[in-house]
Design a protein around this motif. Sequence first.
Motif, PDB file in Angstrom:
ATOM      1  N   MET A   1       0.850  -1.119   0.093  1.00 53.01           N
ATOM      2  CA  MET A   1      -0.102   0.070  -0.052  1.00 53.01           C
ATOM      3  C   MET A   1       0.845   1.113  -0.102  1.00 53.01           C
ATOM      4  O   MET A   1       1.707   1.284   0.729  1.00 53.01           O
ATOM      5  N   LYS A   2       0.606   2.146  -0.983  1.00 49.68           N
ATOM      6  CA  LYS A   2       1.183   3.504  -0.908  1.00 49.68           C
ATOM      7  C   LYS A   2       0.774   4.375   0.316  1.00 49.68           C
ATOM      8  O   LYS A   2      -0.154   4.451   0.835  1.00 49.68           O
ATOM      9  N   LYS A   3       1.672   5.317   0.593  1.00 44.81           N
ATOM     10  CA  LYS A   3       1.417   6.239   1.571  1.00 44.81           C
ATOM     11  C   LYS A   3       0.200   7.049   1.187  1.00 44.81           C
ATOM     12  O   LYS A   3       0.160   7.746   0.036  1.00 44.81           O
ATOM     13  N   LYS A   8      -9.913   9.513   0.403  1.00 47.14           N
ATOM     14  CA  LYS A   8     -10.085   8.071   0.031  1.00 47.14           C
ATOM     15  C   LYS A   8      -9.048   6.831   0.459  1.00 47.14           C
ATOM     16  O   LYS A   8      -9.286   6.015   0.969  1.00 47.14           O
ATOM     17  N   GLY A   9      -7.777   7.463   0.019  1.00 49.72           N
ATOM     18  CA  GLY A   9      -6.560   6.685   0.381  1.00 49.72           C
ATOM     19  C   GLY A   9      -6.409   6.241   2.006  1.00 49.72           C
ATOM     20  O   GLY A   9      -5.954   5.170   2.535  1.00 49.72           O
ATOM     21  N   LEU A  10      -6.562   7.398   2.970  1.00 51.43           N
ATOM     22  CA  LEU A  10      -6.734   7.364   4.243  1.00 51.43           C
ATOM     23  C   LEU A  10      -7.714   6.617   4.957  1.00 51.43           C
ATOM     24  O   LEU A  10      -7.541   5.962   5.617  1.00 51.43           O
ATOM     25  N   GLY A  14      -7.360   3.314   7.187  1.00 54.13           N
ATOM     26  CA  GLY A  14      -8.154   3.346   8.403  1.00 54.13           C
ATOM     27  C   GLY A  14      -9.035   1.889   8.403  1.00 54.13           C
ATOM     28  O   GLY A  14      -9.411   1.591   9.542  1.00 54.13           O
ATOM     29  N   ARG A  15      -9.564   1.442   7.356  1.00 58.84           N
ATOM     30  CA  ARG A  15     -10.477   0.452   7.237  1.00 58.84           C
ATOM     31  C   ARG A  15      -9.815  -0.828   7.265  1.00 58.84           C
ATOM     32  O   ARG A  15     -10.302  -2.065   7.520  1.00 58.84           O
ATOM     33  N   PRO A  42       1.286   6.792   8.089  1.00 62.55           N
ATOM     34  CA  PRO A  42       2.388   6.379   8.009  1.00 62.55           C
ATOM     35  C   PRO A  42       3.111   6.451   6.348  1.00 62.55           C
ATOM     36  O   PRO A  42       2.627   6.618   5.805  1.00 62.55           O
ATOM     37  N   ASP A  43       4.565   6.481   6.572  1.00 66.66           N
ATOM     38  CA  ASP A  43       5.157   6.472   5.219  1.00 66.66           C
ATOM     39  C   ASP A  43       5.350   5.098   4.740  1.00 66.66           C
ATOM     40  O   ASP A  43       5.378   5.015   3.468  1.00 66.66           O
TER      41      ASP A  43
END
Length: 212
Positions: A1-3, A8-10, A14-15, A42-43
Amino acid sequence: MKKPETVKGLEELGRVQLSKSFFMREFLYSEISQIEGIPNIPDDPDLAIEAGKNLCERVLEPIQDALGRISIRSAYRSCAINQRGNEKGFSCAKNEDNYAGHIWDRRDGEYMGATACVIVTSFIPYYDRTQDWTALAWWIHDHVKAYANMTFFPKYAAFNITWHENPDYPKYIYSYAENPHTGKSSGYLTKKNMDNFSGSHQQFYQEFIQQL
């Protein structure tokens, strides 16, 4: 997974389910992030997830299964968040000392690890009455062998608890709260080279367990 760089990515990060009861989102909240305006992301999400899964599955779930709901007080910190906390005196150790601790997405040498500050809510009434945080500390020490270390604080007997991949990582229990059995205001309850490290400590937590 990318940072994650989008909402939507966050949300996707979180899920991520770390264990049967815990999701990544609840470990990302940070007062420093809220006040200082620094994202706590997270990086290296994959490393943070892997370390977090070990903490949740091997340490937090066994405690919650036996003692009831765990409240997450503070957990993952990004390097930027931890550095700001250290610079401003917010009780954060320097980054290098928090790798594989609160900074889940950095290894401690070759090893990963993760720390969370938690409260066992069922313990609060007993602690309010006795001020004896050692009952909880000794129960975890006897029953949750995967913990690496614990550090207790006076408010609600909240404590940092760490899982660490290194099997030789120094195991200890430390506290900033007064030990009611010794009167010491802070210090080690136990560590590997102390006489009280091995054996059963049931006498210290029997009363608490009977009240559950």
